[in-house]
Write a protein that holds these residues in place. Structure first.
Motif, PDB file in Angstrom:
ATOM      1  N   ARG A 100       3.092 -12.603   5.005  1.00  0.00           N
ATOM      2  CA  ARG A 100       2.013 -11.672   4.691  1.00  0.00           C
ATOM      3  C   ARG A 100       1.727 -10.702   5.847  1.00  0.00           C
ATOM      4  NH1 ARG A 100      -0.617 -16.476   2.771  1.00  0.00           N
ATOM      5  NH2 ARG A 100      -1.989 -16.377   4.597  1.00  0.00           N
ATOM      6  N   LEU A 101       2.349 -10.904   6.987  1.00  0.00           N
ATOM      7  CA  LEU A 101       2.122 -10.006   8.116  1.00  0.00           C
ATOM      8  C   LEU A 101       2.883  -8.696   7.923  1.00  0.00           C
ATOM      9  CD1 LEU A 101       2.397 -12.483  11.135  1.00  0.00           C
ATOM     10  CD2 LEU A 101       0.327 -11.396  10.258  1.00  0.00           C
ATOM     11  N   PRO A 102       2.447  -7.618   8.576  1.00  0.00           N
ATOM     12  CA  PRO A 102       3.182  -6.353   8.481  1.00  0.00           C
ATOM     13  C   PRO A 102       4.577  -6.504   9.079  1.00  0.00           C
ATOM     14  CG  PRO A 102       1.005  -6.034   9.464  1.00  0.00           C
ATOM     15  CD  PRO A 102       1.245  -7.506   9.413  1.00  0.00           C
ATOM     16  N   PRO A 103       5.518  -5.675   8.660  1.00  0.00           N
ATOM     17  CA  PRO A 103       6.863  -5.708   9.239  1.00  0.00           C
ATOM     18  C   PRO A 103       6.855  -5.209  10.682  1.00  0.00           C
ATOM     19  CG  PRO A 103       6.642  -3.837   7.773  1.00  0.00           C
ATOM     20  CD  PRO A 103       5.379  -4.636   7.616  1.00  0.00           C
ATOM     21  N   LEU A 104       7.763  -5.729  11.481  1.00  0.00           N
ATOM     22  CA  LEU A 104       7.917  -5.207  12.840  1.00  0.00           C
ATOM     23  C   LEU A 104       8.642  -3.873  12.834  1.00  0.00           C
ATOM     24  CD1 LEU A 104       7.471  -8.373  13.497  1.00  0.00           C
ATOM     25  CD2 LEU A 104       8.637  -7.826  15.635  1.00  0.00           C
ATOM     26  N   ASP A 139       6.884 -13.385  28.644  1.00  0.00           N
ATOM     27  CA  ASP A 139       7.442 -12.065  28.915  1.00  0.00           C
ATOM     28  C   ASP A 139       6.683 -10.964  28.203  1.00  0.00           C
ATOM     29  OD1 ASP A 139       9.447 -13.112  30.519  1.00  0.00           O
ATOM     30  OD2 ASP A 139      10.829 -13.370  28.836  1.00  0.00           O
ATOM     31  N   CYS A 140       5.808 -11.323  27.281  1.00  0.00           N
ATOM     32  CA  CYS A 140       5.015 -10.333  26.542  1.00  0.00           C
ATOM     33  C   CYS A 140       3.824  -9.920  27.407  1.00  0.00           C
ATOM     34  CB  CYS A 140       4.560 -10.917  25.204  1.00  0.00           C
ATOM     35  SG  CYS A 140       3.695  -9.742  24.150  1.00  0.00           S
ATOM     36  N   SER A 141       4.138  -9.201  28.488  1.00  0.00           N
ATOM     37  CA  SER A 141       3.120  -8.723  29.420  1.00  0.00           C
ATOM     38  C   SER A 141       3.560  -7.360  29.941  1.00  0.00           C
ATOM     39  CB  SER A 141       2.958  -9.696  30.598  1.00  0.00           C
ATOM     40  OG  SER A 141       4.113  -9.661  31.419  1.00  0.00           O
ATOM     41  N   PRO A 142       2.632  -6.502  30.336  1.00  0.00           N
ATOM     42  CA  PRO A 142       3.016  -5.160  30.799  1.00  0.00           C
ATOM     43  C   PRO A 142       4.023  -5.190  31.951  1.00  0.00           C
ATOM     44  CG  PRO A 142       0.667  -5.230  30.365  1.00  0.00           C
ATOM     45  CD  PRO A 142       1.163  -6.646  30.225  1.00  0.00           C
ATOM     46  N   ALA A 143       3.807  -6.036  32.946  1.00  0.00           N
ATOM     47  CA  ALA A 143       4.709  -6.048  34.103  1.00  0.00           C
ATOM     48  C   ALA A 143       6.122  -6.436  33.701  1.00  0.00           C
ATOM     49  CB  ALA A 143       4.172  -7.008  35.163  1.00  0.00           C
ATOM     50  N   SER A 144       6.236  -7.477  32.878  1.00  0.00           N
ATOM     51  CA  SER A 144       7.551  -7.941  32.460  1.00  0.00           C
ATOM     52  C   SER A 144       8.249  -6.910  31.581  1.00  0.00           C
ATOM     53  CB  SER A 144       7.419  -9.271  31.713  1.00  0.00           C
ATOM     54  OG  SER A 144       8.673  -9.744  31.286  1.00  0.00           O
ATOM     55  N   GLY A 230       5.297 -16.266  17.702  1.00  0.00           N
ATOM     56  CA  GLY A 230       6.443 -15.427  18.043  1.00  0.00           C
ATOM     57  C   GLY A 230       6.403 -14.082  17.335  1.00  0.00           C
ATOM     58  N   VAL A 231       6.025 -14.072  16.055  1.00  0.00           N
ATOM     59  CA  VAL A 231       5.932 -12.817  15.319  1.00  0.00           C
ATOM     60  C   VAL A 231       4.807 -11.950  15.876  1.00  0.00           C
ATOM     61  CG1 VAL A 231       5.508 -11.779  13.062  1.00  0.00           C
ATOM     62  CG2 VAL A 231       6.933 -13.822  13.243  1.00  0.00           C
ATOM     63  N   LEU A 232       3.665 -12.557  16.185  1.00  0.00           N
ATOM     64  CA  LEU A 232       2.548 -11.796  16.753  1.00  0.00           C
ATOM     65  C   LEU A 232       2.926 -11.188  18.101  1.00  0.00           C
ATOM     66  CD1 LEU A 232      -0.443 -14.168  15.897  1.00  0.00           C
ATOM     67  CD2 LEU A 232       0.341 -12.156  14.647  1.00  0.00           C
ATOM     68  N   ARG A 233       3.603 -11.957  18.927  1.00  0.00           N
ATOM     69  CA  ARG A 233       4.037 -11.414  20.220  1.00  0.00           C
ATOM     70  C   ARG A 233       5.131 -10.360  20.028  1.00  0.00           C
ATOM     71  NH1 ARG A 233       2.111 -13.921  24.775  1.00  0.00           N
ATOM     72  NH2 ARG A 233       0.978 -15.871  24.431  1.00  0.00           N
ATOM     73  N   GLY A 234       5.935 -10.522  18.989  1.00  0.00           N
ATOM     74  CA  GLY A 234       6.924  -9.492  18.678  1.00  0.00           C
ATOM     75  C   GLY A 234       6.252  -8.174  18.337  1.00  0.00           C
ATOM     76  N   HIS A 235       5.172  -8.223  17.547  1.00  0.00           N
ATOM     77  CA  HIS A 235       4.409  -7.011  17.231  1.00  0.00           C
ATOM     78  C   HIS A 235       3.833  -6.381  18.504  1.00  0.00           C
ATOM     79  CE1 HIS A 235       4.155  -6.415  12.882  1.00  0.00           C
ATOM     80  NE2 HIS A 235       4.282  -7.731  12.758  1.00  0.00           N
ATOM     81  N   ALA A 236       3.259  -7.193  19.341  1.00  0.00           N
ATOM     82  CA  ALA A 236       2.679  -6.661  20.579  1.00  0.00           C
ATOM     83  C   ALA A 236       3.761  -6.023  21.446  1.00  0.00           C
ATOM     84  CB  ALA A 236       1.968  -7.784  21.341  1.00  0.00           C
ATOM     85  N   THR A 237       4.921  -6.661  21.521  1.00  0.00           N
ATOM     86  CA  THR A 237       6.026  -6.116  22.297  1.00  0.00           C
ATOM     87  C   THR A 237       6.492  -4.787  21.724  1.00  0.00           C
ATOM     88  OG1 THR A 237       6.780  -8.319  22.992  1.00  0.00           O
ATOM     89  CG2 THR A 237       8.399  -6.541  23.051  1.00  0.00           C
ATOM     90  N   MET A 238       6.661  -4.718  20.403  1.00  0.00           N
ATOM     91  CA  MET A 238       7.116  -3.478  19.773  1.00  0.00           C
ATOM     92  C   MET A 238       6.132  -2.342  20.030  1.00  0.00           C
ATOM     93  SD  MET A 238      10.045  -3.518  18.222  1.00  0.00           S
ATOM     94  CE  MET A 238       9.835  -2.074  17.198  1.00  0.00           C
ATOM     95  N   ASN A 239       4.864  -2.609  19.866  1.00  0.00           N
ATOM     96  CA  ASN A 239       3.870  -1.551  20.076  1.00  0.00           C
ATOM     97  C   ASN A 239       3.863  -1.077  21.523  1.00  0.00           C
ATOM     98  OD1 ASN A 239       3.067  -1.469  17.422  1.00  0.00           O
ATOM     99  ND2 ASN A 239       1.331  -2.842  17.692  1.00  0.00           N
TER     100      ASN A 239
END
Length: 544
Positions: A100-104, A139-144, A230-239
């Protein structure tokens, strides 16, 4: 993570994603095929053209779909590398949440990448596919993320512009695209479900979206909530990737990445490259991961919602997904899943598969023989390329299969030190790239891309290169969750060597005799005396 917190995070993510789609800059990267989500008025003409063009491309894809395929038909086939979850109900709830989450990624972006890969097929573009061996939630952080953006963008610019910097009379540069191993490379295949750590047998670490790297029994139990995270962090990474790469490149350019020549310094060369990049427009961002956990991949699979277009399915978790060495069985569940999606697909090939089996696999996954659809990622090892790759190239050629050729020079060159650490030799990595390029060229094909495991950080995991890492230095700064990666300096040095290799009319004299004269002007940024936590964690031995 508590279920209620996950639901709240999922709701917030949905709101942010919808806001992102409505407010992104107009143009090709602000479009979506999802019904009810449209580009703003100023992009209506672009939207119409893009939909018409993409629809034409999608009709060709649709012709290859078969009525006996669906996102869940893989369940009828033997499946490997799937975690054994203690609570199937909890797993089902997690997968339902993900569905149900939006696509990456959006279908038009996938088709855009396929067009880029068609250019690679025609020898009009080159690809760097690279990133972490096992992406970590941390790794889902600005510096990384900034460190990874920096190294890959500099590698892209080196491969694009180095030939003209070294030789003003060289032909116009070939464009280079980056496909990142990011925003979803959280799962890892393992040769065994269990491992022994300090005499204690426990579940093997299978990636952050399955279990925890900490070497304790309870941390290694597969947890379905990690799939959602993992999917939520994937979204954050993509954005984050999209926003940062739309800002411009001057922040990411390091003059050390460019060689001195008789006309100008590395700093001047870097400034000239930055000045040559046109302003404006959002930069293309492409991501990839190994399609390993089939329940997750099914939950991320969406049917295109567009007039007169039915039964076209995309994996919305990445633009590009690949079939790994341990899951490419012709009659297995992974191949069954991959044969039905419209994304471009990578297939790892090496000494473990015969040329005839590889041909059968390609035909099953891509019966339409669509240029840009299949990427063969060769991983033979430096010592085997000359003997084994020619038979594969000839077999593919005889069948007239329209594949793109990449080289993965990492996995076939892994060894263990006396202390038990995995490592890879920089010279062997370069040698496999050079030999693959030479063999392909000799047989009438061309190298279209390199598939690398690297990081933008100053780790000590691969030996060799101008930074002079040796076996005894490896423990100083080992940080990988699984396999050894090239560090920042090694990555830039490799890009320089590959750029020189690809710019030559003859590939013969190159990398085996790499210049040690200092012409690359890469500064050793290591301080091996810096304190690093070193501990024993399974077969990768240390953790950051």
């Amino acid at each position: 993570m508590p279920a209620r917190r996950l639901r709240v995070m999922a709701g917030l993510l949905l709101a942010l994603e919808l806001a992102f789609l409505y407010t992104r800059p107009t143009g090709i990267n602000s479009l979506t095929f999802s019904r009810g989500l449209h580009a703003r008025k100023g992009a209506s003409t672009v939207l119409g053209r893009a939909q018409m063009g993409a629809k034409t491309r999608l009709e060709g894809v649709r012709a290859g779909r078969r009525k006996d395929w669906g996102p869940d038909t893989w369940k009828r086939f033997p499946v490997e590398q799937q975690p054994q979850y203690p609570d199937e109900r909890e797993l089902g709830e997690a997968l339902e949440t993900i569905s149900r989450l939006p696509p990456l990624v959006q279908p038009y972006e996938v088709e855009q990448l396929k067009n880029r890969l068609k250019q690679v097929f025609n020898n009009e573009r080159f690809i760097i596919q690279a990133g972490d061996c096992a992406e970590r939630f941390s790794d889902c952080s600005p510096a990384s993320l900034d460190a990874r953006i920096r190294v890959l963008e500099q590698m892209r610019l080196i491969l694009t512009h180095l030939p003209s910097l070294l030789s003003p009379n060289s032909p116009p540069p070939i464009p280079v695209s980056v496909i990142r191993r990011a925003a979803g490379q959280y799962g890892k295949p393992r040769s065994s479900n269990f491992e022994s750590v300090n005499g204690d047998v426990m579940m093997a670490f299978k990636g952050d979206n399955v279990n925890d790297l900490r070497a304790v029994q309870e941390a290694r139990v597969p947890d379905p909530k990690r799939l959602v995270e993992g999917v939520l962090r994937g979204h954050a990474t993509m954005n984050y990737l999209r926003s940062r790469l739309s800002e411009g490149l001057d922040t990411y350019i390091d003059p050390r990445a460019f060689p001195n020549n008789s006309l100008e310094s590395g700093a001047m060369a870097a400034a000239r490259v930055v000045g040559s990049i046109p302003d404006g427009g959002e930069r293309e961002v492409y991501t990839s991961h190994e399609g390993l956990l089939l329940g997750l991949e099914q939950a991320m699979t969406r049917k295109i919602d567009m007039e007169d277009m039915e039964d076209v399915y995309y994996n919305s978790g990445a633009h590009f997904v690949w079939i790994g060495t341990r899951t490419k069985h012709l009659n297995g569940a992974h191949v069954e899943y991959f044969r039905g999606i419209a994304n471009p697909i990578g297939i790892k090939v090496g000494s473990d598969i015969s040329p005839e089996s590889a041909v059968s696999l390609i035909k099953k996954v891509d019966p339409d023989n669509e240029p840009g659809k299949i990427v063969l990622i060769c991983r033979f090892g430096a010592q085997n390329v000359t003997d084994e790759l020619p038979a594969l190239v000839d077999a593919v050629g005889r069948e007239g299969l329209n594949v793109v050729w990449f080289v993965d020079p990492m996995h076939g060159n892994t060894r263990r030190t006396q202390g038990g650490l995995k490592t890879r030799d920089f010279d062997n990595i370069l040698r496999e790239i050079a030999e693959t390029h030479r063999v392909l060229k000799k047989h009438g094909e061309h190298l279209g891309g390199i598939h690398l495991e690297l990081t933008g950080e100053d780790v000590t995991e691969c030996v060799g290169g101008r930074c002079g890492i040796s076996d005894d230095i490896l423990p100083c700064r080992w940080a990988s969750a699984c396999d050894p990666r090239l560090n920042y300096d090694q990555s830039l040095e490799l890009a320089c060597e590959v750029a020189k290799l690809l710019s030559r009319k003859s590939a013969g004299d190159s990398i085996a005799a790499r210049a040690q004269s200092g012409s690359l002007n890469l500064v050793n940024s290591f301080d091996v005396g810096r304190d690093v936590d070193v501990g024993a964690v399974g077969d990768h031995r240390v953790e950051r």
